[in-house]
Design a protein around this motif. Sequence first.
Motif, PDB file in Angstrom:
ATOM      1  N   MET A   1       4.428 -10.007  -6.658  1.00 26.14           N
ATOM      2  CA  MET A   1       4.613  -9.423  -7.951  1.00 26.14           C
ATOM      3  C   MET A   1       5.944  -8.825  -8.372  1.00 26.14           C
ATOM      4  O   MET A   1       6.924  -8.719  -7.753  1.00 26.14           O
ATOM      5  N   PRO A   2       6.144  -8.945  -9.876  1.00 21.69           N
ATOM      6  CA  PRO A   2       7.363  -8.302 -10.186  1.00 21.69           C
ATOM      7  C   PRO A   2       7.283  -6.870  -9.972  1.00 21.69           C
ATOM      8  O   PRO A   2       6.391  -6.302  -9.706  1.00 21.69           O
ATOM      9  N   LYS A   3       8.602  -6.212  -9.940  1.00 25.20           N
ATOM     10  CA  LYS A   3       8.619  -4.798  -9.732  1.00 25.20           C
ATOM     11  C   LYS A   3       7.941  -4.241 -10.888  1.00 25.20           C
ATOM     12  O   LYS A   3       7.829  -4.391 -12.118  1.00 25.20           O
ATOM     13  N   VAL A   4       7.369  -2.972 -10.557  1.00 22.25           N
ATOM     14  CA  VAL A   4       6.637  -1.954 -11.593  1.00 22.25           C
ATOM     15  C   VAL A   4       7.319  -0.665 -11.470  1.00 22.25           C
ATOM     16  O   VAL A   4       8.116  -0.320 -10.327  1.00 22.25           O
ATOM     17  N   ARG A   5       7.032   0.112 -12.264  1.00 22.76           N
ATOM     18  CA  ARG A   5       7.462   1.194 -12.441  1.00 22.76           C
ATOM     19  C   ARG A   5       7.227   2.386 -11.359  1.00 22.76           C
ATOM     20  O   ARG A   5       7.856   3.110 -10.755  1.00 22.76           O
ATOM     21  N   SER A   6       5.589   2.425 -11.112  1.00 17.84           N
ATOM     22  CA  SER A   6       5.016   3.361 -10.122  1.00 17.84           C
ATOM     23  C   SER A   6       3.881   2.713  -9.481  1.00 17.84           C
ATOM     24  O   SER A   6       2.978   1.862 -10.254  1.00 17.84           O
ATOM     25  N   ILE A   7       3.753   3.446  -8.482  1.00 18.69           N
ATOM     26  CA  ILE A   7       2.498   3.066  -7.684  1.00 18.69           C
ATOM     27  C   ILE A   7       1.793   4.314  -7.393  1.00 18.69           C
ATOM     28  O   ILE A   7       2.434   5.272  -6.910  1.00 18.69           O
ATOM     29  N   PHE A   8       0.464   4.229  -7.626  1.00 21.70           N
ATOM     30  CA  PHE A   8      -0.385   5.335  -7.185  1.00 21.70           C
ATOM     31  C   PHE A   8      -1.274   4.892  -6.397  1.00 21.70           C
ATOM     32  O   PHE A   8      -2.256   3.981  -6.475  1.00 21.70           O
ATOM     33  N   ILE A   9      -1.437   5.616  -5.118  1.00 20.11           N
ATOM     34  CA  ILE A   9      -2.537   5.063  -4.109  1.00 20.11           C
ATOM     35  C   ILE A   9      -2.930   6.252  -3.483  1.00 20.11           C
ATOM     36  O   ILE A   9      -2.250   7.411  -3.291  1.00 20.11           O
ATOM     37  N   SER A  10      -4.441   6.253  -3.114  1.00 22.61           N
ATOM     38  CA  SER A  10      -4.913   7.606  -2.288  1.00 22.61           C
ATOM     39  C   SER A  10      -5.791   7.130  -1.168  1.00 22.61           C
ATOM     40  O   SER A  10      -6.392   5.913  -1.063  1.00 22.61           O
ATOM     41  N   ASP A  11      -6.143   7.983  -0.354  1.00 24.39           N
ATOM     42  CA  ASP A  11      -7.301   7.636   0.511  1.00 24.39           C
ATOM     43  C   ASP A  11      -7.301   6.558   1.465  1.00 24.39           C
ATOM     44  O   ASP A  11      -8.083   5.712   1.466  1.00 24.39           O
ATOM     45  N   LEU A  12      -6.057   6.696   2.028  1.00 23.45           N
ATOM     46  CA  LEU A  12      -5.681   5.509   3.003  1.00 23.45           C
ATOM     47  C   LEU A  12      -6.527   5.435   4.314  1.00 23.45           C
ATOM     48  O   LEU A  12      -6.884   4.710   5.023  1.00 23.45           O
ATOM     49  N   HIS A  13      -6.495   7.023   4.648  1.00 20.93           N
ATOM     50  CA  HIS A  13      -7.336   7.220   5.765  1.00 20.93           C
ATOM     51  C   HIS A  13      -6.758   6.724   7.180  1.00 20.93           C
ATOM     52  O   HIS A  13      -7.441   6.114   7.912  1.00 20.93           O
ATOM     53  N   LEU A  14      -5.472   6.844   7.290  1.00 21.81           N
ATOM     54  CA  LEU A  14      -4.709   6.552   8.378  1.00 21.81           C
ATOM     55  C   LEU A  14      -5.135   7.162   9.797  1.00 21.81           C
ATOM     56  O   LEU A  14      -5.470   8.311   9.578  1.00 21.81           O
ATOM     57  N   GLY A  15      -5.415   6.411  10.681  1.00 17.67           N
ATOM     58  CA  GLY A  15      -5.794   7.146  11.850  1.00 17.67           C
ATOM     59  C   GLY A  15      -7.375   6.800  12.111  1.00 17.67           C
ATOM     60  O   GLY A  15      -8.128   7.232  12.970  1.00 17.67           O
ATOM     61  N   THR A  16      -7.938   5.922  11.334  1.00 24.76           N
ATOM     62  CA  THR A  16      -9.359   5.712  11.233  1.00 24.76           C
ATOM     63  C   THR A  16      -9.414   4.247  11.700  1.00 24.76           C
ATOM     64  O   THR A  16      -8.716   3.317  11.005  1.00 24.76           O
ATOM     65  N   ARG A  17     -10.532   3.729  12.053  1.00 28.76           N
ATOM     66  CA  ARG A  17     -10.807   2.163  12.105  1.00 28.76           C
ATOM     67  C   ARG A  17     -11.371   1.708  10.750  1.00 28.76           C
ATOM     68  O   ARG A  17     -11.134   0.550  10.314  1.00 28.76           O
ATOM     69  N   ALA A  18     -11.525   2.710   9.765  1.00 25.19           N
ATOM     70  CA  ALA A  18     -11.956   1.962   8.374  1.00 25.19           C
ATOM     71  C   ALA A  18     -10.681   1.519   7.769  1.00 25.19           C
ATOM     72  O   ALA A  18     -10.696   0.839   6.630  1.00 25.19           O
ATOM     73  N   CYS A  19      -9.525   2.204   8.134  1.00 29.49           N
ATOM     74  CA  CYS A  19      -8.341   2.003   7.198  1.00 29.49           C
ATOM     75  C   CYS A  19      -8.084   0.551   7.078  1.00 29.49           C
ATOM     76  O   CYS A  19      -7.792  -0.204   8.312  1.00 29.49           O
ATOM     77  N   GLN A  20      -7.789   0.108   5.880  1.00 32.17           N
ATOM     78  CA  GLN A  20      -7.550  -1.562   5.862  1.00 32.17           C
ATOM     79  C   GLN A  20      -6.024  -1.579   5.677  1.00 32.17           C
ATOM     80  O   GLN A  20      -5.235  -1.977   4.685  1.00 32.17           O
ATOM     81  N   ALA A  21      -5.325  -1.400   6.865  1.00 34.12           N
ATOM     82  CA  ALA A  21      -3.845  -1.359   7.042  1.00 34.12           C
ATOM     83  C   ALA A  21      -2.965  -2.551   6.529  1.00 34.12           C
ATOM     84  O   ALA A  21      -2.125  -2.460   6.151  1.00 34.12           O
ATOM     85  N   GLU A  22      -3.693  -3.666   7.170  1.00 28.05           N
ATOM     86  CA  GLU A  22      -2.995  -5.017   6.897  1.00 28.05           C
ATOM     87  C   GLU A  22      -3.038  -5.096   5.394  1.00 28.05           C
ATOM     88  O   GLU A  22      -1.881  -5.642   5.097  1.00 28.05           O
ATOM     89  N   ARG A  23      -4.271  -5.028   4.574  1.00 28.37           N
ATOM     90  CA  ARG A  23      -3.954  -5.149   3.285  1.00 28.37           C
ATOM     91  C   ARG A  23      -2.910  -4.244   2.448  1.00 28.37           C
ATOM     92  O   ARG A  23      -2.383  -4.912   1.501  1.00 28.37           O
ATOM     93  N   LEU A  24      -3.197  -3.160   2.902  1.00 23.53           N
ATOM     94  CA  LEU A  24      -2.054  -2.184   2.483  1.00 23.53           C
ATOM     95  C   LEU A  24      -0.672  -2.296   2.644  1.00 23.53           C
ATOM     96  O   LEU A  24       0.010  -2.511   1.763  1.00 23.53           O
ATOM     97  N   LEU A  25      -0.417  -2.874   3.997  1.00 20.95           N
ATOM     98  CA  LEU A  25       1.032  -3.296   4.213  1.00 20.95           C
ATOM     99  C   LEU A  25       1.479  -4.551   3.324  1.00 20.95           C
ATOM    100  O   LEU A  25       2.298  -4.544   3.009  1.00 20.95           O
TER     101      LEU A  25
END
Length: 292
Positions: A1-25
């Motif tokens: 993707m081209p650069k954007v001005r801002s990103i807003f993310i929430s509810d990563l829930h790191l430390g749980t099996r449910a966290c979709q860390a690979e997609r987030l990364l």
Amino acid sequence: MPKVRSIFISDLHLGTRACQAERLLDFLKETPADHLYLVGDIIDFWAMGRSIAWSPAQNTVVQKILRRARHGEQVVFIPGNHDEALREYVGVAFGDIRVESEWIHETADGRRFLLVHGDEFDQVTRYHRWVAVIGDVAYNALVRLNGWLSWVRRRLGRPGYWSLAGYAKRKVKSALQFIFDFEDAVIRHARARGLDGVVCGHIHWAAIKQVDGLTYVNCGDWVDSCTAIIEHFDGRLELLAWGSPFRPPADAPVALPAPVLQPSPVAARSAEGGVASDEAPGFYPSHPEGAA
């Protein structure tokens, strides 16, 4: 993707099996920005109090965020209820990441948005914590069950992804009513402060919509829907679902704010209440009717 001005993310829930860390990364690697806002429930201390599931990918996510901050990107972390222990450090910077209880973000087109996690507008989370904890445990069980169902669907050759959490939310009328009440409460607060809108998380229900002339934005989550909000350099806000099973549902519209936005590449059509598809994003029911 081209650069954007801002990103807003929430509810990563790191430390749980449910966290979709690979997609987030993958999303963080592919989406450069000037501002990165972490809008609560980034680390799930509630779940980690019972058991810790910290994968190498989750560790890399943390390192990636720290690296972006070191390289000059403004990173603001607003703790939520699952990482509320970090609220004791409001006003402190950790590795160039600012910890704040809330934030006012001004878009490129001059609109002012309140950034809060949103748990302060959830009466159950605030006053009946034991109910919220029971809901948290139940949700983790739901996520594990959904993983097995997804495996079975793949073995049967069924295309796409079916979200058990999204299905449950659409079928439970009281859960939907809770979402509407939550949105109204957040918007009323933003209006009382003379702002143009609000960006929040908490309920795991991604949205961009107009509510009585103000813009309500919910980041969604990285547990089920893998959604984020981005701001383009002209001030446009866009809801993205990053390499995830989530497609904005046709029966659960998400309205777009003024000025009129182009729909996300993943989020399909827009209508007078919103953007939609045939699967709703998941939710985090630490409230018995659907809040996190």
